[in-house]
Write a protein that holds these residues in place. Structure first.
Motif, PDB file in Angstrom:
ATOM      1  N   THR A 274       0.970  -0.799  -0.148  1.00  0.00           N
ATOM      2  CA  THR A 274      -0.049  -0.137   0.035  1.00  0.00           C
ATOM      3  C   THR A 274       1.120   1.424  -0.075  1.00  0.00           C
ATOM      4  N   THR A 275       1.607   0.966   1.104  1.00  0.00           N
ATOM      5  CA  THR A 275       2.753   2.669   0.876  1.00  0.00           C
ATOM      6  C   THR A 275       3.555   2.920  -0.095  1.00  0.00           C
ATOM      7  N   MET A 276       3.570   1.768  -1.288  1.00  0.00           N
ATOM      8  CA  MET A 276       4.324   1.578  -2.426  1.00  0.00           C
ATOM      9  C   MET A 276       3.515   2.396  -3.844  1.00  0.00           C
ATOM     10  N   ILE A 277       2.296   1.827  -3.236  1.00  0.00           N
ATOM     11  CA  ILE A 277       1.489   2.263  -4.401  1.00  0.00           C
ATOM     12  C   ILE A 277       1.018   3.364  -4.299  1.00  0.00           C
ATOM     13  N   ASN A 278       1.290   3.443  -2.893  1.00  0.00           N
ATOM     14  CA  ASN A 278       0.305   5.289  -2.693  1.00  0.00           C
ATOM     15  C   ASN A 278       1.817   5.865  -2.966  1.00  0.00           C
ATOM     16  N   ASP A 279       2.834   5.889  -3.205  1.00  0.00           N
ATOM     17  CA  ASP A 279       3.563   6.398  -3.493  1.00  0.00           C
ATOM     18  C   ASP A 279       4.661   6.649  -4.947  1.00  0.00           C
ATOM     19  N   GLU A 280       3.375   5.584  -5.142  1.00  0.00           N
ATOM     20  CA  GLU A 280       3.769   5.635  -7.571  1.00  0.00           C
ATOM     21  C   GLU A 280       5.440   4.824  -7.248  1.00  0.00           C
ATOM     22  N   ALA A 281       5.704   4.040  -6.644  1.00  0.00           N
ATOM     23  CA  ALA A 281       6.878   3.596  -6.931  1.00  0.00           C
ATOM     24  C   ALA A 281       6.653   3.029  -8.233  1.00  0.00           C
TER      25      ALA A 281
END
Length: 496
Positions: A274-281
């Motif tokens: 979720t963190t990586m998706i929100n950070d647009e990794a």
């Protein structure tokens, strides 16, 4: 000029004398005079009651009820007599050298449920008549459990059986933390004494109670997530826990712990993703991270597919009322992260599981209710789903959770229910049927017709004209493939 009267001066003089302690005598009220403690006499009286009634707990309870002994002052002593047959030395479990003892205590019984249960019922009856004694029971049990190393192995087993029966019989007000927290002394855990005790406790408790009851008990004792704390540090691992409790026949507890560990690891992976998706990794970075975490956690492939879809949908910014905006956001999310799904849909079985997951969520979530065909079409266009997978789902793989009600009246058999998503295909078929003659659409009900309808799910109405114009050609009575299965990642692998 002196304005103070002689009477007031005399009163002040007397008060000054009292404060100075001259000529005063403090009298103690009779109600504040406390008799000196005499636990030895109380213990001997209880022991004598046991001896006079030959250990018959029914008669012992009646005799105690009719006695005028002061239980409020000697509650701890009473339970020491019940457990070990006499008074113990202060701060230890060693018996007093002086004083009487009786042979009918809990530790003198056989290490069997039938022998110890009468003592539990006897204590329960006593607590109902004298509820204030529950604190004394807690004190004595805490002292014994913290001193398990000084008991013999057989005596520890008796205490474990007694403790399990006490909770099974719902002994009045005995809090679970009184039992579990004192066990966590480092020296007891390191020697394996606590593990042996708690194993006997679990085995006895589960004879009459369900695993849910045991879990509820552990929750109250704040030990639900800390089963490994009962193990010595050298054996504090999930594998050691599973091996030990499986050997002891507690497979249900092993399954519960595995499920709990799975949920913890799943939560960690979801949080990271979720963190990586929100950070647009970068998608490649996300794929590598998820693969590594899945490998470390030994996650089943099917659970990974479900988890990925849940996280992707949870990351969508949903609108409260605008349904069209919700639809666009969901499809945009699917298209943006199709490569992530494609990296883990490595077989037809996993692709089918993804369709099941999408179908179920579209059925249960009002925001996605009408979006199922569009999502499947997008996944097909992005090479996540292969044609053969969609065909299999259409023919015999529809998820029962995705069915919609078709039994409008008693005259319509339940077997005529249409499946969610398949009904949409039917609507497409009726639209395309008016133009189907030019494309030589096969008759309804044939295998090729089913193939046509299934592909309609993946293609969508906007591509129906392309299909009718000859992308699906008839060759020798058979239907050509509008689109072959993707070479990699899209279901080219065999069915597992």
């Amino acid at each position: 000029m002196n304005l103070i009267s002689p009477e007031k001066e005399q009163m002040e003089s007397e008060f000054a004398g009292i404060e100075a302690g001259r000529g005063t005598r403090i009298k103690t009220r009779k109600r504040n005079i406390a008799a000196p403690l005499d636990p030895a006499s109380f213990s001997d009286a209880i022991v004598q009651i046991y001896v006079d009634n030959a250990g018959d707990l029914e008669l012992v309870a009646k005799s105690i009820e009719s006695s005028d002994l002061n239980f409020s002052r000697y509650g701890d002593t009473f339970f020491e007599v019940v457990f070990v047959g006499g008074r113990t030395q202060p701060g230890t479990i060693k018996p007093e050298e002086e004083g009487d003892r009786h042979p009918y205590s809990v530790l003198d019984c056989a290490a069997q449920r039938e022998a110890i249960l009468p003592s539990v019922l006897y204590i329960q009856k006593t607590l109902r008549r004298r509820p204030f004694l529950i604190k004394n029971l807690e004190n004595v049990m805490r002292k014994f459990l913290q001193s398990l190393e000084f008991f013999e192995e057989n005596e520890r087993k008796k205490l474990a059986i007694f403790t399990a029966l006490a909770f099974s019989q719902k002994l009045s007000g005995l809090p679970p933390e009184t039992v579990f927290q004192p066990l966590l002394k480092d020296n007891l855990v390191a020697k394996g004494i606590v593990l042996s005790f708690i194993t006997e406790f679990f085995k006895e408790y589960l004879k009459e109670n369900s695993l849910d009851d045991l879990i509820g008990l552990l929750k109250k004792g704040k030990m639900e997530d800390n089963l490994l704390d009962f193990f010595p540090s050298a054996k504090r691992s999930s594998e050691a826990l599973s091996e030990h409790f499986t050997k002891e026949g507690l497979t249900s507890l092993v399954e519960y712990n595995e499920k709990k560990m799975f949920e913890v690891k799943l939560k960690e992976i979801k949080s990271t993703l979720t963190t990586m998706i929100n950070d647009e990794a970068e998608i490649s970075e996300v794929i590598e991270t998820v693969k590594q975490q899945v490998k470390d956690a030994k996650f089943p492939d099917i659970e990974v597919i479900r988890m990925l879809w849940d996280v992707l949908m949870d990351a969508v910014q949903w609108s409260g009322k605008n349904q069209q905006q919700n639809s666009n956001s969901a499809l945009r999310q699917v298209k943006a992260w199709a490569e992530l799904l494609n990296a883990f849909c490595t077989s037809g079985r996993l692709e089918l599981e993804l369709i099941y997951k999408v179908q179920t969520q579209c059925y249960e979530d009002a925001k996605l209710m009408k979006l199922f065909p569009e999502i499947i079409r997008t996944l097909y266009d992005q090479d996540v789903l292969a044609e053969d997978t969609i065909l299999l789902w259409f023919r015999k793989g529809s998820n029962p959770k995705g069915r919609v009600g078709g039994c409008r009246g008693s005259s319509v058999p339940c077997g005529s229910r249409r499946r969610f998503g398949v009904a949409a295909v039917g609507r497409w078929w009726r639209v395309a049927g008016r133009r189907g003659r030019a494309a030589r659409v096969p008759p309804a009900g044939t295998a090729h017709n089913n193939r046509w309808l299934a592909l309609a799910v993946g293609a969508g109405l906007h591509r129906m004209s392309e299909l009718l114009e000859g992308q699906m050609e008839v060759a020798g009575g058979g239907w050509g493939t509008a689109r072959s299965a993707p070479a990699t990642g899209g279901g080219s692998g065999g069915w597992e």
